[in-house]
Write a protein that holds these residues in place. Structure first.
Motif, PDB file in Angstrom:
ATOM      1  N   GLU A 194      65.293  23.897  35.407  1.00  7.72           N
ATOM      2  CA  GLU A 194      64.047  24.091  34.664  1.00  7.72           C
ATOM      3  C   GLU A 194      62.851  24.223  35.599  1.00  7.72           C
ATOM      4  OE1 GLU A 194      62.205  20.637  32.682  1.00  7.72           O
ATOM      5  OE2 GLU A 194      63.919  19.448  33.376  1.00  7.72           O
ATOM      6  N   TRP A 195      62.869  23.482  36.720  1.00  4.44           N
ATOM      7  CA  TRP A 195      61.743  23.597  37.654  1.00  4.44           C
ATOM      8  C   TRP A 195      61.756  24.933  38.379  1.00  4.44           C
ATOM      9  CZ3 TRP A 195      57.511  21.294  36.946  1.00  4.44           C
ATOM     10  CH2 TRP A 195      57.483  20.031  36.332  1.00  4.44           C
ATOM     11  N   ALA A 196      62.964  25.404  38.664  1.00  2.96           N
ATOM     12  CA  ALA A 196      63.041  26.732  39.293  1.00  2.96           C
ATOM     13  C   ALA A 196      62.422  27.776  38.376  1.00  2.96           C
ATOM     14  CB  ALA A 196      64.500  27.076  39.609  1.00  2.96           C
ATOM     15  N   ILE A 197      62.725  27.676  37.121  1.00  2.36           N
ATOM     16  CA  ILE A 197      62.181  28.651  36.170  1.00  2.36           C
ATOM     17  C   ILE A 197      60.668  28.507  36.042  1.00  2.36           C
ATOM     18  CG2 ILE A 197      62.162  29.349  33.735  1.00  2.36           C
ATOM     19  CD1 ILE A 197      65.124  28.508  33.613  1.00  2.36           C
ATOM     20  N   LYS A 198      60.226  27.288  35.807  1.00  4.20           N
ATOM     21  CA  LYS A 198      58.793  27.072  35.626  1.00  4.20           C
ATOM     22  C   LYS A 198      57.992  27.525  36.830  1.00  4.20           C
ATOM     23  CE  LYS A 198      58.929  22.897  32.787  1.00  4.20           C
ATOM     24  NZ  LYS A 198      58.826  21.453  32.883  1.00  4.20           N
ATOM     25  N   MET A 199      58.485  27.173  37.989  1.00  8.23           N
ATOM     26  CA  MET A 199      57.695  27.469  39.188  1.00  8.23           C
ATOM     27  C   MET A 199      57.777  28.949  39.580  1.00  8.23           C
ATOM     28  SD  MET A 199      55.784  25.065  40.248  1.00  8.23           S
ATOM     29  CE  MET A 199      55.481  23.417  39.568  1.00  8.23           C
ATOM     30  N   ASN A 200      58.944  29.560  39.388  1.00  2.00           N
ATOM     31  CA  ASN A 200      58.995  31.008  39.636  1.00  2.00           C
ATOM     32  C   ASN A 200      58.076  31.743  38.670  1.00  2.00           C
ATOM     33  OD1 ASN A 200      60.803  31.947  41.820  1.00  2.00           O
ATOM     34  ND2 ASN A 200      62.327  30.697  40.758  1.00  2.00           N
ATOM     35  N   ASP A 201      58.106  31.314  37.419  1.00  2.61           N
ATOM     36  CA  ASP A 201      57.216  31.943  36.432  1.00  2.61           C
ATOM     37  C   ASP A 201      55.761  31.762  36.848  1.00  2.61           C
ATOM     38  OD1 ASP A 201      59.336  32.815  34.968  1.00  2.61           O
ATOM     39  OD2 ASP A 201      59.243  31.215  33.463  1.00  2.61           O
ATOM     40  N   LYS A 202      55.427  30.568  37.226  1.00  2.00           N
ATOM     41  CA  LYS A 202      54.056  30.284  37.677  1.00  2.00           C
ATOM     42  C   LYS A 202      53.668  31.189  38.848  1.00  2.00           C
ATOM     43  CE  LYS A 202      51.999  26.658  40.659  1.00  2.00           C
ATOM     44  NZ  LYS A 202      50.889  27.422  41.039  1.00  2.00           N
ATOM     45  N   ARG A 203      54.551  31.247  39.829  1.00  4.43           N
ATOM     46  CA  ARG A 203      54.203  32.036  41.021  1.00  4.43           C
ATOM     47  C   ARG A 203      54.029  33.513  40.678  1.00  4.43           C
ATOM     48  NH1 ARG A 203      57.877  28.133  43.513  1.00  4.43           N
ATOM     49  NH2 ARG A 203      59.682  29.497  43.245  1.00  4.43           N
ATOM     50  N   PHE A 204      54.926  34.014  39.863  1.00  6.22           N
ATOM     51  CA  PHE A 204      54.857  35.447  39.563  1.00  6.22           C
ATOM     52  C   PHE A 204      53.799  35.789  38.514  1.00  6.22           C
ATOM     53  CE2 PHE A 204      58.701  35.791  42.059  1.00  6.22           C
ATOM     54  CZ  PHE A 204      58.447  36.984  42.717  1.00  6.22           C
ATOM     55  N   ARG A 205      53.341  34.774  37.787  1.00  8.56           N
ATOM     56  CA  ARG A 205      52.271  35.037  36.821  1.00  8.56           C
ATOM     57  C   ARG A 205      51.010  35.529  37.520  1.00  8.56           C
ATOM     58  NH1 ARG A 205      53.687  30.742  33.616  1.00  8.56           N
ATOM     59  NH2 ARG A 205      52.011  29.427  34.389  1.00  8.56           N
ATOM     60  N   LYS A 206      50.838  35.130  38.750  1.00  6.36           N
ATOM     61  CA  LYS A 206      49.649  35.574  39.492  1.00  6.36           C
ATOM     62  C   LYS A 206      49.575  37.091  39.634  1.00  6.36           C
ATOM     63  CE  LYS A 206      50.127  31.723  42.729  1.00  6.36           C
ATOM     64  NZ  LYS A 206      50.387  31.426  44.156  1.00  6.36           N
ATOM     65  N   VAL A 207      50.747  37.716  39.672  1.00  2.92           N
ATOM     66  CA  VAL A 207      50.771  39.143  39.999  1.00  2.92           C
ATOM     67  C   VAL A 207      49.911  39.937  39.036  1.00  2.92           C
ATOM     68  CG1 VAL A 207      52.239  41.186  40.244  1.00  2.92           C
ATOM     69  CG2 VAL A 207      53.036  38.959  41.071  1.00  2.92           C
ATOM     70  N   LYS A 208      50.004  39.589  37.767  1.00  7.92           N
ATOM     71  CA  LYS A 208      49.232  40.301  36.760  1.00  7.92           C
ATOM     72  C   LYS A 208      47.733  40.182  37.044  1.00  7.92           C
ATOM     73  CE  LYS A 208      48.106  39.846  31.914  1.00  7.92           C
ATOM     74  NZ  LYS A 208      47.548  38.569  31.495  1.00  7.92           N
ATOM     75  N   TYR A 209      47.297  38.987  37.345  1.00 10.71           N
ATOM     76  CA  TYR A 209      45.866  38.774  37.575  1.00 10.71           C
ATOM     77  C   TYR A 209      45.408  39.424  38.877  1.00 10.71           C
ATOM     78  CZ  TYR A 209      46.368  35.624  33.681  1.00 10.71           C
ATOM     79  OH  TYR A 209      46.626  35.124  32.437  1.00 10.71           O
ATOM     80  N   MET A 210      46.260  39.332  39.879  1.00  8.98           N
ATOM     81  CA  MET A 210      45.927  40.002  41.138  1.00  8.98           C
ATOM     82  C   MET A 210      45.850  41.501  40.930  1.00  8.98           C
ATOM     83  SD  MET A 210      47.850  38.139  44.290  1.00  8.98           S
ATOM     84  CE  MET A 210      49.504  38.587  43.834  1.00  8.98           C
ATOM     85  N   ALA A 211      46.818  42.021  40.197  1.00  8.05           N
ATOM     86  CA  ALA A 211      46.861  43.473  39.991  1.00  8.05           C
ATOM     87  C   ALA A 211      45.616  43.945  39.253  1.00  8.05           C
ATOM     88  CB  ALA A 211      48.129  43.863  39.224  1.00  8.05           C
ATOM     89  N   GLU A 212      45.190  43.178  38.280  1.00  5.51           N
ATOM     90  CA  GLU A 212      43.964  43.545  37.561  1.00  5.51           C
ATOM     91  C   GLU A 212      42.774  43.582  38.504  1.00  5.51           C
ATOM     92  OE1 GLU A 212      45.219  41.554  33.304  1.00  5.51           O
ATOM     93  OE2 GLU A 212      43.362  40.876  34.273  1.00  5.51           O
ATOM     94  N   GLU A 213      42.738  42.582  39.344  1.00  7.48           N
ATOM     95  CA  GLU A 213      41.611  42.514  40.274  1.00  7.48           C
ATOM     96  C   GLU A 213      41.685  43.649  41.294  1.00  7.48           C
ATOM     97  OE1 GLU A 213      38.782  39.183  41.823  1.00  7.48           O
ATOM     98  OE2 GLU A 213      40.780  38.562  41.246  1.00  7.48           O
ATOM     99  N   ILE A 214      42.898  43.890  41.766  1.00  5.41           N
ATOM    100  CA  ILE A 214      43.086  44.952  42.757  1.00  5.41           C
ATOM    101  C   ILE A 214      42.737  46.318  42.159  1.00  5.41           C
ATOM    102  CG2 ILE A 214      44.898  46.178  44.041  1.00  5.41           C
ATOM    103  CD1 ILE A 214      46.079  43.352  44.664  1.00  5.41           C
ATOM    104  N   ALA A 215      42.988  46.464  40.871  1.00 11.30           N
ATOM    105  CA  ALA A 215      42.638  47.722  40.209  1.00 11.30           C
ATOM    106  C   ALA A 215      41.147  48.030  40.378  1.00 11.30           C
ATOM    107  CB  ALA A 215      43.011  47.653  38.725  1.00 11.30           C
TER     108      ALA A 215
END
Ligand code: TPP
Ligand code: TPP
Ligand code: SF4
Ligand code: SF4
Ligand code: MG
Ligand code: MG
Lengths: 297, 544, 544, 297
Positions: free
Chosen positions: C418-439
């Motif tokens: 469960e921690w692997a899932i939660k933390m991978n999700d957390k880490r990869f959730r940033k991508v969306k926000y970074m991508a928006e900013e990078i846009a």
């Protein structure tokens, strides 16, 4: 068969060291040593392999016409160890810079000494990263202002002689690059030595760290000063006589600090290695017999 | 016919060994067994378990639902796994363990009576389970003798355990006895290396690559090679290049973190063209991650390892049979084309034991050292295939060179643009020839039939194979060579697909990314698992 | 208006410095200058040269055809470059050098007369060339004073050289004088780091990343930060993680081989989420390659560095203006999203000097350390954006943790799925926000107009920009963010293209592979250069 | 404020060491040392940072409730050096295994000693790779048969005491894990020491290398044997008294081998570092002024 001369080991590659560079001394002494060892019947040319890392000194790979392995910065030792394991009949000389051997790759120097791998490490110690245009290395003296250290270095220089002695090296020597005759003799002794040998060469870099004059004035020879290279404690004491600072009062000992034949070499410790070159072994292993190890009947 | 046994307890209670013995005994009786091993990163205590999946048909996966027997060496095992049991399942446990549906075995009494160490509880309990399924003591006895090397006390303990219970649920569908192999991915890689003519295995311990080091260390005297541990992974990789240059058939092994450290040396492989085989056993990542658990997250690192561009082979076996055969192919290609062959495995394949019917390697590796070295020998001779004839130092009075710099044919350093072009062209010319050869090595396998396609690679094979058996209209396209990527074979395999589903044990679908890059096919439907646990058939089926 | 000057000689004759002075003097006079530097890997001797491209319009590349002046410090320069001269071109050289079309300057006499060191030949000869083009002595004089720090002998030598020749070919189209910048990619990265709030630059020397170390070392006292060289690249990367964890704005720098060694630490960045900026200056590869020459072969290593999966930023500036601005963005993103930002440059960008009109950074990096640390502070708090609030050790009586293991919110080791899932999700959730900013950070730039599109990245920008000026119907699509890849922006930029041509300074078209992976667009037409030399406009135009 | 107790530094993480493991001694002594240093006003809890690498010993990261950096195998030192550079007010303790510090990452040990970085390195020396189930390390005695060395090791064990002394460490000590009281005192002294300190802890691994009995019988204390820790030569001599083989005749010295305050610490050498934590500095640099460095007018 006529005798081999050092020039027979020349290559067509143009030499790109600065005029006056200490590396010329190492090159000349190396070719002389190899030629003489061949003439003395110690080995044939085909049995010599040199390894090099990346740096000015490492360019020697291009300049000696024997088998060569031009490796990575700081990694002249691991391939040398690997070569010797693959074929213990080869005479392996590993050339490396102070940056390579003492900064990037010091783990290998310490461990190869500990293994007592039967290779000869030649440390081109110019106390500077030369090929990258003059930064301080682990042996640079206090206060050196290079381009990456404009404020002057304040770290303690490492002493490769003392360190390799502590790590278990069985032949440890220091020579001055411009004293080609002595260097050649020491290289020969180191190559003949069964076990790990380090030959530190004080190698002035005329462009970034010119110690020519300093060493001319400060080196002295251990054998002329009553040093017994069989005495480990004495070797360590001598090693610590000079601390790599260019102190005007220091004497810089050269010659053989220590030699011992008491320890088995690394390659002797491995039964399959002991049998000789792997490449000569015909492998006719039967895969059916092999998988039968996990067969269930 | 399908039975499943879970054996659980603390690290140090001999769980893995017990499962291995019990599994092997079933194989001896003619069953197919898959043995999954689950353990945390600690040496004593914690919770370890194995799952044995037993069938009369080939099986390569386990489930977390439906144990027929739970062998519980401690209470924790009951707490953690009782819910996964079938309705009519039972728990074998020592008296001290609390559980419903328990068949208590008085291990204390047996241990006392025989005066054997406490760890023998594992043997007593598996023997009880063995009896419960109606299996004959003799094959268990033989297996214990093999696995515990003449430990007669263990045989006695097993006898006591066997006698302590009834043959309650004898398995009716007893298959024919047939010689097979009971082998893990690690063992298969080790044997594949030996069969390839291994001279030197050089490594630094790292889970889950370490078992290969241990197996190879154990067999080195028998087969006259050497397994050597050096000071760190960078030494390993660079020493291996030296050793291979000097003529030894050389392999290295590590896991993701260690392989990441080897990037510079791998790039040197590319420039120097010194043949090398690298075994990369992945585990949960990034970084230290969950080190004793599984994952496939290193695939793109493997394909892109090191700086600059150079051809390489990345082969990903899906089970121990393939692990054996593909390891041999990795040696064959590395030493024929003077390239880096990376064998990508993972914790799940490396540490699970599978039942294999047969092996049949496709190729026969050789050192490919030329017999006669010409007097004008060129270490980097430019040839039609891009492969330069290989000589080794010490062979003849002609220098043999290997270099990390760009160079001419003799291996002297060259900075001129023309040499960069000539040598890059030479190096990449190999790809065409390798690809042709790989095309004949079944780089893409298709299992089952249907318009719905599961695409995957590596250790997921087991779960997918067992899943498609239960599904209708699904086939499985397994990619075994990831580099050079078998574009035509892959396209061909998926050309009629209505649905394509990517199944991977990673977060972002790494093979899917590579497929997109190589073929332009974007697979949108994905079943990805990244909880550090392996895929199971049920996990896949639920998500299709 | 366009003029080109080649200055050549041996290493140690002051070629690079002479070119820098002459180029800067032209910039002072209002011209745009591009200064290309070419040197082998040695310290004295060999053949070094610089090419100065001079125009009244923006220019960012040079050609190997059409020098107006060759300044030859030795015969080799004549031999190697005479054929590249325009018909009416001349050679400035000391008496000893043999050449046709030579304007001899009696450097021996001047040196003797002034009693200055021989290296002053370079100054004498550039002053002569300066005069030849009809330029006023004063701006050269001022430049020499700036660049040689009050070396009055050099000014005198220049005067002699200036007086020794006639203003043969005065440049008529003299542009207006305007303040501009004359700056290399390395300098721009160094200044960008300082502007970002750099506290620690940690590195180990490696061409062509070393200049950034040197520039930053030189400025450290002025701006109150530190430039530190450690024992090797692995120490550098791991120490940088420690330093950033402890609150310092930290950057590391290296070239391909050094970065390959850092893979394990980069993966730890991913797991630990300690912000980090890495400067990767590529050179010809694989392995040691041709170390002082250029190439773009490390792109996919950068994108895939380290084992496992974790989000990161890979930004590739195309000129010094971008190098400055993108470095600031790299800091901004790394410290806002707690990710690794890799700035990819190469020898060509790093060591060429460009004329820049202005800089205008888009963002303002900050440490992003929270002001008040809550008493139940969680180093890995799971948040909507995936970014956990950042505290640093020593800030408050609440432990701050960073770890390479999978973990819970407090940073304690966790092996549960469960921690692997939660933390991978957390880490990869940033991508969306970074991508928006990078846009919003212009991840894809489009220059020129037309249905024919050149797609490229990084230092090739200069040659392409100058090429499309000479072409009709071509536009240039520059990808500056390679990760997260700006899929929409890229697709949009090429949507109307009739022809798409990929231009890269590598062997296999690495950006093209990434584009295929991310967008499914396969670019078949390619102009790839891999002779370790940079692209030039003419090289591209000929191959279109 | 009431006094801090070692138990106040406990964490909720379950301890997964084998019962009887020497690491318990290191954990207890560490918590005691930190608690006492806090109570003595040497520093606050927030000022302590521990770094760890990967191995059994490294799990200590999870067990002490202070700031922590759980790094990579063999890399406990570089982050510690980085942390101290970023904020010299922090008290940095770097825990590492013998595999990590002496095999994988020995380059960092040697260099951090040479820099005299003001960190405390705690070497969990169990003479084995424990977490990977029992392979030989650089300090394993001759003849050890681990799973990767079924033929028995024959390399010379490294002596970390002698090596770090030679490399320039200014505080070098050895303790036995089960002698918690002494270990605690030495840890406190090491942490207080300004400059690089190494505390080697002889740490029996009951599962793979159980030296409990051996050390109980063979350790002796330097301070009770008249050793002067200010004397470098004497320290080296003592260091070499025991060579890591489990020789029945050997005495294994414990206590402080060497301590010196003569050298400047690494962090003191850097002017901007000297000013204190970087994170507290507001950076209001003007980018226009910065780019003007390359402006041409
Ligand atoms: C991994 C790696 N890091 C850095 C470099 C860059 N580099 C090339 S030569 C050199 C310095 C060499 O110094 P030294 O070993 O003392 O040799 P010298 O040039 O002084 O003979 C460095 C740092 C490299 N090639 N590879
Ligand atoms: C780069 C890398 N290589 C190898 C490993 C695998 N590994 C984990 S712990 C360990 C051994 C640890 O030995 P030591 O440092 O002595 O610690 P101990 O377990 O004995 O306390 C190794 C090799 C790793 N995690 N990372
Ligand atoms: S820079 Fe120094 S070491 Fe290199 S060739 Fe010149 S003198 Fe020799
Ligand atoms: S394996 Fe050894 S070092 Fe690890 S916890 Fe157990 S006793 Fe301690
Ligand atoms: Mg040097
Ligand atoms: Mg250990």
């Amino acid at each position: 068969m006529c005798a081999m001369t050092p020039n027979d080991l020349n290559t067509p590659a143009p030499i790109t060291w600065c005029p006056g560079c200490g590396n010329f001394g190492i090159l000349t002494a190396s070719k002389m040593a190899i030629a003489e060892l061949i003439n003395e019947g110690f080995a044939q040319r085909k049995d010599f392999v040199i390894t090099a890392d990346i740096g000015c000194g490492a360019k020697i790979y291009d300049y000696i016409n024997v088998n060569g392995f031009y490796g990575l910065h700081g990694r002249t030792i691991p391939p040398a160890v690997g070569i010797k394991l693959a074929n213990p009949e080869l005479k392996v000389i590993a050339y490396g810079g102070d940056g390579g051997l003492l900064n990037e790759g010091i783990s290998h120097l310490i461990h190869a000494a500990r293994y007592n791998s039967d290779i000869t490490v030649v440390l081109h110690n110019n106390q500077v990263f030369a090929l990258t245009t003059g930064q301080a290395t682990a042996t640079t003296e206090h206060g050196f202002k290079g381009k990456s250290t404009p404020l002057g270095t304040f770290e303690e220089p490492l002493n490769p002689i003392a360190l390799t002695l502590e790590a278990g090296a069985t032949f440890v020597a220091r020579e001055f690059a411009y004293d080609v005759a002595h260097l050649k003799e020491t290289l020969k002794a180191a190559i003949k030595h069964k076990g790990f040998s380090l030959v530190e060469v004080l190698q002035p870099c005329v462009s970034f760290h010119d110690t020519t004059q300093y060493f001319r004035e400060h080196v002295y020879r251990l054998e002329e000063d009553g040093h017994d290279p069989r005495n480990f404690e004495a070797a360590l004491k001598r090693a610590r006589e000079w601390n790599y600072d260019l102190n005007p009062d220091a004497g810089v000992p050269t010659g053989v600090f220590y030699v011992s034949e008491d320890r088995m070499s690394y390659e002797e410790g491995w039964p399959s290695v002991r049998k000789g070159p792997f490449w000569k072994r015909k492998r006719e292993r039967d895969w059916q017999e092999i998988v039968s190890l996990y067969g269930v009947e | 016919m399908y039975r499943q046994i879970l054996i659980g307890g603390e690290a140090g209670q001999g769980i893995a060994k017990a499962a291995e013995i019990l599994g092997k005994a079933f194989v001896r009786e003619g069953f197919y067994v898959f043995n999954y091993r689950d353990y945390p990163s600690l040496i004593r205590g914690g919770h370890n378990f194995n799952v044995l999946a037993i069938s009369d048909e080939p099986i390569m996966s386990h489930e977390f639902e439906g144990h027929d027997i739970v062998i519980a060496l401690n209470d924790d095992t009951v707490v953690k796994h009782a819910a996964e049991m079938k309705d009519n399942a039972v728990i074998f446990a020592p008296n001290r363990v609390n559980a419903e549906k328990k068949i208590s075995v008085d291990t204390d009494a047996i241990i006392k009576e025989l005066n054997v160490p406490r760890i023998m509880e594992n043997t007593i309990l598996i023997a009880a389970a063995w009896k419960y399924f109606g299996m004959p003591f003799e094959s268990l006895e033989k297996t214990i003798r093999e696995e515990l090397k003449g430990n007669e006390a263990a045989v006695k303990a097993a006898r006591k355990g066997y006698d302590a219970v009834d043959a309650g649920h004898a398995i009716d569908e007893h298959p024919e006895r047939k010689p097979r192999y009971f082998i893990s991915g690690s063992q298969a890689v080790a044997l594949g290396a030996i069969a390839s003519g291994l001279d030197l295995y050089i490594a630094y311990p790292m889970t889950p690559a370490t078992p290969v080091l241990h197996y190879l260390a154990a067999l080195q005297t028998k087969y006259d090679y050497q397994a050597i541990q050096l000071e760190n992974e960078i030494a390993v990789a660079n020493a291996a290049l030296g050793a291979s240059y000097a003529g030894a058939m050389t392999m290295i092994g590590t896991s993701g973190g260690g392989f990441a450290l080897m990037g510079e040396a791998m790039s040197m492989q590319g420039m120097s063209e010194v043949p090398l085989v690298a075994y990369l056993a992945m585990r949960n990542a990034p970084s230290t991650g969950i080190p004793t658990y599984t994952g496939q997250g290193d695939l793109k690192m493997a394909v892109n390892i090191g700086h600059g561009e150079y051809p390489k082979v990345v082969v990903a076996p899906g089970d121990p049979r393939e692990a054996f055969e593909r390891t041999i192919e990795a040696f064959y290609l590395a030493y024929k084309y003077r390239v880096l062959s990376i064998i990508v495995s993972d914790k799940h394949l490396a540490e699970s034991t599978y039942t294999i019917d047969e092996f049949s390697p496709r190729v026969n590796p050789s050192r490919n050292i030329i017999d006669v070295v010409p007097s004008d020998y060129k270490s980097y001779e430019i040839t039609e295939t891009g492969v330069s004839p290989r000589a080794v130092p010490g062979q003849a009075d002609v220098p043999v060179r290997a270099t990390s710099y760009e160079h001419d044919e003799y291996g002297y350093t060259r900075e001129e643009g023309e040499w960069a072009i000539k040598m890059n062209d030479k190096r990449f010319r190999k790809v065409k020839y390798m690809a042709e050869e790989i095309a004949r090595l079944e780089p893409v396998s298709v299992y089952g039939e249907g318009n719905n396609v599961i695409v995957s690679w590596g250790s997921t094979k087991g779960a997918i194979m067992d899943a498609i058996k239960r599904l209708k209209g699904w086939k499985f396209v397994q990619v075994s060579y990831v580099e050079p990527f078998p574009v035509d074979q892959f396209k061909d395999a998926v050309k009629d697909a209505e649905r394509i589903v990517l199944v991977e044990n990673d977060v972002t679908g790494l093979l899917g990314q590579i497929i997109a890059e190589k073929t332009g096919i974007m697979i949108d439907e994905r079943v990805l698992r990244y909880d550090a646990r392996p895929l199971t058939p049920e996990y896949i089926i639920r998500r299709l």
